[in-house]
Design a protein around this motif. Sequence first.
Motif, PDB file in Angstrom:
ATOM      1  N   ALA A 241       0.847  -1.198   0.000  1.00 26.24           N
ATOM      2  CA  ALA A 241       0.000   0.000   0.000  1.00 26.24           C
ATOM      3  C   ALA A 241       0.884   1.251   0.000  1.00 26.24           C
ATOM      4  O   ALA A 241       2.070   1.193   0.346  1.00 26.24           O
ATOM      5  CB  ALA A 241      -0.909  -0.001   1.224  1.00 26.24           C
ATOM      6  N   HIS A 242       0.272   2.365  -0.381  1.00 26.93           N
ATOM      7  CA  HIS A 242       1.007   3.630  -0.404  1.00 26.93           C
ATOM      8  C   HIS A 242       0.189   4.730   0.247  1.00 26.93           C
ATOM      9  O   HIS A 242      -0.982   4.937  -0.089  1.00 26.93           O
ATOM     10  CB  HIS A 242       1.323   4.029  -1.848  1.00 26.93           C
ATOM     11  N   ILE A 243       0.804   5.435   1.200  1.00 22.07           N
ATOM     12  CA  ILE A 243       0.197   6.631   1.786  1.00 22.07           C
ATOM     13  C   ILE A 243       0.927   7.820   1.187  1.00 22.07           C
ATOM     14  O   ILE A 243       2.113   8.037   1.460  1.00 22.07           O
ATOM     15  CB  ILE A 243       0.303   6.639   3.320  1.00 22.07           C
ATOM     16  N   SER A 244       0.240   8.556   0.348  1.00 22.80           N
ATOM     17  CA  SER A 244       0.866   9.672  -0.369  1.00 22.80           C
ATOM     18  C   SER A 244       0.765  10.957   0.441  1.00 22.80           C
ATOM     19  O   SER A 244       0.064  11.030   1.453  1.00 22.80           O
ATOM     20  CB  SER A 244       0.183   9.881  -1.721  1.00 22.80           C
ATOM     21  N   GLY A 245       1.469  12.000  -0.051  1.00 19.62           N
ATOM     22  CA  GLY A 245       1.227  13.343   0.440  1.00 19.62           C
ATOM     23  C   GLY A 245       0.042  13.926  -0.317  1.00 19.62           C
ATOM     24  O   GLY A 245      -0.620  13.217  -1.099  1.00 19.62           O
ATOM     25  N   GLU A 246      -0.259  15.202  -0.106  1.00 21.96           N
ATOM     26  CA  GLU A 246      -1.361  15.826  -0.834  1.00 21.96           C
ATOM     27  C   GLU A 246      -1.102  15.740  -2.337  1.00 21.96           C
ATOM     28  O   GLU A 246      -0.020  16.082  -2.806  1.00 21.96           O
ATOM     29  CB  GLU A 246      -1.522  17.296  -0.440  1.00 21.96           C
ATOM     30  N   LEU A 247      -2.107  15.323  -3.070  1.00 18.40           N
ATOM     31  CA  LEU A 247      -1.911  15.049  -4.486  1.00 18.40           C
ATOM     32  C   LEU A 247      -2.045  16.284  -5.372  1.00 18.40           C
ATOM     33  O   LEU A 247      -2.095  16.173  -6.605  1.00 18.40           O
ATOM     34  CB  LEU A 247      -2.854  13.934  -4.948  1.00 18.40           C
TER      35      LEU A 247
ATOM     36  N   ASN B 239      -7.531   0.019  -5.446  1.00 17.46           N
ATOM     37  CA  ASN B 239      -7.707   1.443  -5.172  1.00 17.46           C
ATOM     38  C   ASN B 239      -7.587   1.754  -3.684  1.00 17.46           C
ATOM     39  O   ASN B 239      -7.062   2.800  -3.288  1.00 17.46           O
ATOM     40  CB  ASN B 239      -9.070   1.914  -5.692  1.00 17.46           C
ATOM     41  N   ALA B 240      -8.077   0.841  -2.868  1.00 18.18           N
ATOM     42  CA  ALA B 240      -8.062   1.068  -1.414  1.00 18.18           C
ATOM     43  C   ALA B 240      -6.652   1.059  -0.839  1.00 18.18           C
ATOM     44  O   ALA B 240      -6.445   1.516   0.295  1.00 18.18           O
ATOM     45  CB  ALA B 240      -8.913   0.016  -0.709  1.00 18.18           C
ATOM     46  N   TYR B 241      -5.687   0.546  -1.599  1.00 21.28           N
ATOM     47  CA  TYR B 241      -4.302   0.510  -1.121  1.00 21.28           C
ATOM     48  C   TYR B 241      -3.606   1.865  -1.274  1.00 21.28           C
ATOM     49  O   TYR B 241      -2.477   2.031  -0.802  1.00 21.28           O
ATOM     50  CB  TYR B 241      -3.510  -0.552  -1.883  1.00 21.28           C
ATOM     51  N   ILE B 242      -4.241   2.803  -1.960  1.00 22.96           N
ATOM     52  CA  ILE B 242      -3.648   4.134  -2.118  1.00 22.96           C
ATOM     53  C   ILE B 242      -4.464   5.124  -1.308  1.00 22.96           C
ATOM     54  O   ILE B 242      -5.659   5.331  -1.556  1.00 22.96           O
ATOM     55  CB  ILE B 242      -3.613   4.558  -3.597  1.00 22.96           C
ATOM     56  N   GLN B 243      -3.834   5.715  -0.291  1.00 24.02           N
ATOM     57  CA  GLN B 243      -4.501   6.661   0.597  1.00 24.02           C
ATOM     58  C   GLN B 243      -3.752   7.991   0.568  1.00 24.02           C
ATOM     59  O   GLN B 243      -2.521   8.019   0.621  1.00 24.02           O
ATOM     60  CB  GLN B 243      -4.544   6.120   2.029  1.00 24.02           C
ATOM     61  N   GLU B 244      -4.491   9.084   0.482  1.00 22.94           N
ATOM     62  CA  GLU B 244      -3.880  10.415   0.414  1.00 22.94           C
ATOM     63  C   GLU B 244      -3.741  11.022   1.809  1.00 22.94           C
ATOM     64  O   GLU B 244      -4.721  11.221   2.511  1.00 22.94           O
ATOM     65  CB  GLU B 244      -4.713  11.347  -0.467  1.00 22.94           C
ATOM     66  N   GLY B 245      -2.499  11.302   2.188  1.00 16.46           N
ATOM     67  CA  GLY B 245      -2.228  11.935   3.466  1.00 16.46           C
ATOM     68  C   GLY B 245      -1.738  13.356   3.279  1.00 16.46           C
ATOM     69  O   GLY B 245      -1.977  13.979   2.242  1.00 16.46           O
ATOM     70  N   ASP B 246      -1.020  13.856   4.288  1.00 14.00           N
ATOM     71  CA  ASP B 246      -0.517  15.238   4.204  1.00 14.00           C
ATOM     72  C   ASP B 246       0.895  15.353   4.782  1.00 14.00           C
ATOM     73  O   ASP B 246       1.305  16.420   5.229  1.00 14.00           O
ATOM     74  CB  ASP B 246      -1.462  16.203   4.917  1.00 14.00           C
ATOM     75  N   PHE B 247       1.623  14.238   4.789  1.00 11.52           N
ATOM     76  CA  PHE B 247       3.003  14.165   5.272  1.00 11.52           C
ATOM     77  C   PHE B 247       3.110  14.198   6.794  1.00 11.52           C
ATOM     78  O   PHE B 247       4.213  14.211   7.330  1.00 11.52           O
ATOM     79  CB  PHE B 247       3.888  15.279   4.677  1.00 11.52           C
TER      80      PHE B 247
END
Length: 332
Positions: free
Chosen positions: A179-185, A210-218
Amino acid sequence: MTTIREVAKEAGVSVATVSRVMRETDKVSKEKRERVLEAIDRLNYQPNMIARFLRTSKTRTVLVVVPDITNPFFSNVLTGIQNYANQTGYHVLLFNAVNIRNQNHELMEMLGQKQVDGIIMLTSQVEKSLLEKMNEAYNLVLACEYIDGIDVPTVAIDNISSSRKMTNHLIQIGYRKIAHISGELDIVLSVDRLKGYKQALYEASMDVPNAYIQEGDFSYEAGYNLTLKLLSLEEPPDAIFAASDEMAMGAVQAAQSKGIQIPEDIAIVGFDDIKMASIFSPALTTIAQPTLNIGSKAMELAIKRMEGEVINKSQYILNDHLIVRKSCGYHV
């Protein structure tokens, strides 16, 4: 400290005249202007900074716009900037742009007062048109981020390549549900790190739910909360790649709060190699950015622009390094 009234008295002019000289208006005669400058020198008004500024129209000061001064990653970049500035006799002025999109007016007001001769932006989260205006009027350098289609010197790593490198490492040691937790896209480096992650999985013929990609904010909080969400899935991931070390630390704490062991039950990796990454438990596998070099190179380019040197190269890509530690295990 010497006041403007004392300068006016020494020069035999009004306070308004001194103010006009300081603002570089055309309403002061050459003779009065010289008297004011000489009075500033004699009285050492504001340690001669104003006198030097009026004579040279240069402050030898660079404004550094930081998206979050509390973030350890940016503090390391700032250290590189300040070290280079100290060696070359330049000054650094910080603008902590916690919400840069709503601080454009404040930033432009500061620039309009001619307090600086150059700008280093550690964020590209401003309108492209505004960056273009800043680049026309000042000696602008972008560090850490970039914007396509704008001719500004940029210093950064290749975030796509480095993210692909991290994801490939997880694949190579046996993880298959990553899975990947990204920063703001809406931030270019977040998009690039997501691209690198997807590229590695695509090249390995692995699907990405799709559920494995979650947008975070660092932030630590985003890592914690989004990891709880990932762990609640019917088929939770066996590895989490967070786009910052702070989010990775939050992810570790969330997993541990559920009795999940790292790396025995799940691998968690980060990005940036901040100081805490090596002493955190378990120590984080991460991508090390050359933060000091990013800062010093950005300052070098800003000074070259301020001194009139033409910068022919638009992008300076520095090397990153994969640092393997306990949080992903050395094998599965």
